[in-house]
Motif scaffolding. Structure first.
Motif, mmCIF file in Angstrom:
data_model
loop_
_atom_site.group_PDB
_atom_site.id
_atom_site.type_symbol
_atom_site.label_atom_id
_atom_site.label_comp_id
_atom_site.label_asym_id
_atom_site.label_seq_id
_atom_site.Cartn_x
_atom_site.Cartn_y
_atom_site.Cartn_z
ATOM 1 N N LYS A 93 0.836 -1.205 0.000
ATOM 2 C CA LYS A 93 0.000 0.000 0.000
ATOM 3 C C LYS A 93 0.870 1.254 0.000
ATOM 4 O O LYS A 93 0.597 2.216 -0.730
ATOM 5 N N ALA A 94 1.930 1.266 0.808
ATOM 6 C CA ALA A 94 2.799 2.443 0.882
ATOM 7 C C ALA A 94 3.476 2.703 -0.461
ATOM 8 O O ALA A 94 3.584 3.855 -0.900
ATOM 9 N N ALA A 95 3.917 1.643 -1.137
ATOM 10 C CA ALA A 95 4.584 1.811 -2.425
ATOM 11 C C ALA A 95 3.613 2.301 -3.492
ATOM 12 O O ALA A 95 3.929 3.196 -4.279
ATOM 13 N N VAL A 96 2.410 1.715 -3.538
ATOM 14 C CA VAL A 96 1.408 2.145 -4.515
ATOM 15 C C VAL A 96 0.931 3.558 -4.199
ATOM 16 O O VAL A 96 0.699 4.371 -5.099
ATOM 17 N N ASP A 97 0.823 3.876 -2.918
ATOM 18 C CA ASP A 97 0.412 5.215 -2.513
ATOM 19 C C ASP A 97 1.451 6.246 -2.960
ATOM 20 O O ASP A 97 1.098 7.332 -3.435
ATOM 21 N N ALA A 98 2.728 5.906 -2.801
ATOM 22 C CA ALA A 98 3.781 6.819 -3.258
ATOM 23 C C ALA A 98 3.713 7.009 -4.764
ATOM 24 O O ALA A 98 3.904 8.121 -5.274
ATOM 25 N N LEU A 99 3.400 5.928 -5.510
ATOM 26 C CA LEU A 99 3.263 6.026 -6.959
ATOM 27 C C LEU A 99 2.096 6.928 -7.327
ATOM 28 O O LEU A 99 2.181 7.736 -8.255
ATOM 29 N N SER A 100 0.991 6.826 -6.592
ATOM 30 C CA SER A 100 -0.190 7.646 -6.890
ATOM 31 C C SER A 100 0.085 9.121 -6.674
ATOM 32 O O SER A 100 -0.557 9.984 -7.281
ATOM 33 N N LEU A 101 1.071 9.425 -5.811
ATOM 34 C CA LEU A 101 1.435 10.818 -5.542
ATOM 35 C C LEU A 101 2.607 11.281 -6.404
ATOM 36 O O LEU A 101 3.116 12.384 -6.232
ATOM 37 N N GLY A 102 3.045 10.402 -7.305
ATOM 38 C CA GLY A 102 4.155 10.745 -8.180
ATOM 39 C C GLY A 102 5.502 10.701 -7.509
ATOM 40 O O GLY A 102 6.486 11.247 -8.026
ATOM 41 N N GLN A 103 5.613 10.029 -6.369
ATOM 42 C CA GLN A 103 6.859 9.986 -5.606
ATOM 43 C C GLN A 103 7.655 8.729 -5.952
ATOM 44 O O GLN A 103 7.963 7.910 -5.093
ATOM 45 N N THR A 104 8.003 8.568 -7.228
ATOM 46 C CA THR A 104 8.660 7.336 -7.668
ATOM 47 C C THR A 104 10.097 7.228 -7.180
ATOM 48 O O THR A 104 10.696 6.170 -7.259
ATOM 49 N N GLY A 105 10.676 8.322 -6.692
ATOM 50 C CA GLY A 105 12.047 8.262 -6.229
ATOM 51 C C GLY A 105 12.162 8.019 -4.738
ATOM 52 O O GLY A 105 13.265 8.020 -4.192
ATOM 53 N N THR A 106 11.057 7.824 -4.043
ATOM 54 C CA THR A 106 11.109 7.659 -2.597
ATOM 55 C C THR A 106 11.554 6.263 -2.212
ATOM 56 O O THR A 106 11.571 5.343 -3.030
ATOM 57 N N HIS A 107 11.893 6.107 -0.940
ATOM 58 C CA HIS A 107 12.315 4.788 -0.454
ATOM 59 C C HIS A 107 11.160 3.796 -0.501
ATOM 60 O O HIS A 107 11.371 2.585 -0.473
ATOM 61 N N LEU A 108 9.924 4.310 -0.594
ATOM 62 C CA LEU A 108 8.764 3.411 -0.616
ATOM 63 C C LEU A 108 8.715 2.617 -1.920
ATOM 64 O O LEU A 108 8.564 1.395 -1.914
ATOM 65 N N THR A 109 8.848 3.314 -3.060
ATOM 66 C CA THR A 109 8.878 2.584 -4.332
ATOM 67 C C THR A 109 10.226 1.912 -4.542
ATOM 68 O O THR A 109 10.321 0.884 -5.214
ATOM 69 N N ALA A 110 11.295 2.477 -3.962
ATOM 70 C CA ALA A 110 12.610 1.837 -4.068
ATOM 71 C C ALA A 110 12.615 0.484 -3.383
ATOM 72 O O ALA A 110 13.327 -0.434 -3.802
ATOM 73 N N SER A 111 11.823 0.326 -2.334
ATOM 74 C CA SER A 111 11.778 -0.957 -1.632
ATOM 75 C C SER A 111 11.220 -2.057 -2.532
ATOM 76 O O SER A 111 11.573 -3.221 -2.384
ATOM 77 N N VAL A 112 10.351 -1.681 -3.464
ATOM 78 C CA VAL A 112 9.833 -2.653 -4.427
ATOM 79 C C VAL A 112 10.966 -3.116 -5.338
ATOM 80 O O VAL A 112 11.112 -4.307 -5.622
ATOM 81 N N GLY A 113 11.776 -2.161 -5.808
ATOM 82 C CA GLY A 113 12.931 -2.531 -6.628
ATOM 83 C C GLY A 113 13.910 -3.396 -5.868
ATOM 84 O O GLY A 113 14.470 -4.350 -6.413
ATOM 85 N N ASP A 114 14.120 -3.087 -4.588
ATOM 86 C CA ASP A 114 15.022 -3.900 -3.771
ATOM 87 C C ASP A 114 14.519 -5.335 -3.656
ATOM 88 O O ASP A 114 15.294 -6.293 -3.718
ATOM 89 N N SER A 115 13.221 -5.486 -3.466
ATOM 90 C CA SER A 115 12.664 -6.835 -3.323
ATOM 91 C C SER A 115 12.772 -7.604 -4.634
ATOM 92 O O SER A 115 12.970 -8.817 -4.644
ATOM 93 N N PHE A 116 12.659 -6.897 -5.765
ATOM 94 C CA PHE A 116 12.837 -7.548 -7.054
ATOM 95 C C PHE A 116 14.277 -8.009 -7.228
ATOM 96 O O PHE A 116 14.553 -9.116 -7.707
ATOM 97 N N LEU A 117 15.236 -7.162 -6.808
ATOM 98 C CA LEU A 117 16.651 -7.542 -6.895
ATOM 99 C C LEU A 117 16.953 -8.758 -6.026
ATOM 100 O O LEU A 117 17.845 -9.551 -6.352
ATOM 101 N N GLU A 118 16.220 -8.922 -4.939
ATOM 102 C CA GLU A 118 16.418 -10.094 -4.089
ATOM 103 C C GLU A 118 16.060 -11.385 -4.824
ATOM 104 O O GLU A 118 16.553 -12.457 -4.486
ATOM 105 N N LEU A 119 15.223 -11.274 -5.840
ATOM 106 C CA LEU A 119 14.894 -12.435 -6.661
ATOM 107 C C LEU A 119 15.917 -12.648 -7.773
ATOM 108 O O LEU A 119 16.187 -13.779 -8.180
ATOM 109 N N VAL A 120 16.490 -11.544 -8.270
ATOM 110 C CA VAL A 120 17.417 -11.635 -9.398
ATOM 111 C C VAL A 120 18.790 -12.138 -8.953
ATOM 112 O O VAL A 120 19.396 -12.998 -9.606
ATOM 113 N N ARG A 121 19.305 -11.605 -7.845
ATOM 114 C CA ARG A 121 20.683 -11.901 -7.439
ATOM 115 C C ARG A 121 20.978 -13.390 -7.257
ATOM 116 O O ARG A 121 22.038 -13.861 -7.689
#
Length: 334
Positions: free
Chosen positions: A47-75
C-alpha cells in the motif's frame, strides 16, 4: 522457496499485480490493494509503495523498496552476484587500474636503495546501462491468487538470464550492453584431453590465479569430470561446478557449450546492480516472437486482453588489465 525469495515475490509481485490489474492507474491500484488488506501479510508495504506512486513519488524509499525486493529475486539467479573478488565502482567516475606494483629490495649497509615505479592504466568512466526483462500475461492470470509469485519470478529469471548471457557470450560491447568478460581472451584450441587443455590455458594465463575462476556450461563441466574420474582436486568438477587444477569452477547455462574460460575476477569492475524499477502497460503494442517460426509481429495488449510487465536493472561492467587476464579453451566438444 527460501525466505529471501518469498519476500521478493510477495512485495515486488504484488506491486506488479496491483498496478497491472489497475491498467497502470495508481488510484485504481490503491483501491485494489485496499481489498487485499486481510489477505496480504505485507499489505502495508504494498500500500505504501502504490500510494507513493499515486502521488508521483517514484524516487522515494517506498517505491525503491519494491525494486530492492525484485533484486532479491534476481541476485540468487544471476552468476554475476555470486562471484568473489570483483571490484565495485561507481558510475561516471574515472577509474585507474594498477597494472604493475611497487617493488621491494634487500639492500646491504651503505648500499643504494633502488627505486621502482608502479604502472597504471586509465580505464575511463562506466556508463549507466540497463537490462530489461519483459513478460506478457493475461488479465485473468494477473487476477489469480498465485500471480504475485509467478510474475515476479518470471521477470527475475529473464533479467538474470540477460545479465549472464552478456557476461559470458564472448561478444564485444556496444552502446546498449557491456562486453563479455571473455571477449578478447587468449585462446587455446580444444583437444580430446580436457585436463591437458586446462594446463595449456594455464600456461598462457597472465592473471592472478588466487583471484581467478573457470567458467563452463553445466554439460561441458559434467563431461570434463566424467573424462577424468579419480583425478582428485586436479579435476573434481561436475554440472554444479567444482575445482579444476585447484581453481574454482562456476557453471552457467549462459556459457557456450564449446568454451571453457579462465578469468581473473579481480580485473572485473562492476557498477550498479542496486536499483531496479517495475512497470506495467495495458495499452502498449509489443513485438512478440512466435516460438515456432521465430518471426516477430506487433501484438496489442489491449486487443489481446493482456498486460505487459517490465523489470529494469541498471548495471554495467568491464574487464581491465593486460592481455592474458582471460584465456578461453575453444571448440570444446568433450
Amino acid at each position: 522457496m527460501n525466505q529471501l525469495s518469498t519476500r521478493g515475490s510477495t512485495l515486488a509481485g504484488r506491486y506488479l499485480q496491483a498496478i497491472g490489474v489497475a491498467n497502470g492507474d495508481p488510484i485504481a491500484a490503491l483501491g485494489y490493494v485496499e481489498q487485499q488488506q486481510h489477505r496480504w501479510t505485507d499489505y502495508s508495504q504494498v500500500k505504501a509503495a502504490v500510494d507513493a506512486l499515486s502521488l508521483g513519488q517514484t524516487g522515494t524509499h517506498l517505491t525503491a523498496s519494491v525494486g530492492d525486493s525484485f533484486l532479491e529475486l534476481v541476485r540468487p539467479r544471476a552468476l554475476l552476484w555470486k562471484l568473489p573478488h570483483l571490484r565495485v565502482v561507481p558510475f561516471a567516475t574515472d577509474a585507474i587500474l594498477q597494472t604493475a606494483g611497487a617493488s621491494s629490495y634487500w639492500v646491504g649497509e651503505g648500499g643504494l636503495k633502488p627505486m621502482s615505479a608502479p604502472a597504471f592504466q586509465r580505464l575511463g568512466k562506466l556508463a549507466r546501462r540497463k537490462v530489461v526483462g519483459l513478460a506478457v500475461v493475461s488479465n485473468e492470470l494477473l487476477r489469480s491468487s498465485r500471480a504475485d509469485a509467478i510474475v515476479a519470478d518470471d521477470l527475475a529469471a529473464a533479467c538474470a538470464a540477460g545479465i549472464d548471457a552478456a557476461l559470458f557470450d564472448g561478444l564485444a560491447g556496444d552502446d546498449d550492453r557491456p562486453a563479455s568478460v571473455t571477449h578478447g581472451a587468449l585462446t587455446v584450441p580444444a583437444t580430446a584431453a580436457p585436463l591437458a587443455d586446462a594446463l595449456a590455458a594455464l600456461a598462457l594465463f597472465k592473471g592472478n590465479l588466487t583471484t581467478s575462476a573457470w567458467f563452463a556450461h553445466p554439460q561441458t563441466a559434467a563431461r570434463i569430470g566424467a573424462k577424468n574420474p579419480g583425478a582428485g582436486q586436479a579435476c573434481d568438477v561436475g554440472a554444479t561446478g567444482g575445482r579444476l587444477l585447484g581453481i574454482e569452477v562456476f557453471t552457467s547455462e549462459a556459457v557456450p557449450k564449446t568454451a571453457v574460460s579462465l578469468v581473473d575476477l579481480s580485473r572485473i569492475e562492476v557498477a550498479g546492480g542496486r536499483d531496479a524499477e517495475l512497470r506495467t502497460s495495458a495499452n502498449a503494442t509489443l513485438l512478440m516472437t512466435d516460438p515456432d517460426t521465430g518471426t516477430a509481429k506487433p501484438t496489442s495488449m489491449f486487443q489481446t486482453n493482456c498486460i505487459g510487465l517490465l523489470g529494469e536493472i541498471i548495471v554495467n561492467w568491464r574487464v581491465g588489465g593486460p592481455a592474458g587476464s582471460a584465456v578461453s579453451i575453444t571448440g570444446a566438444s568433450y
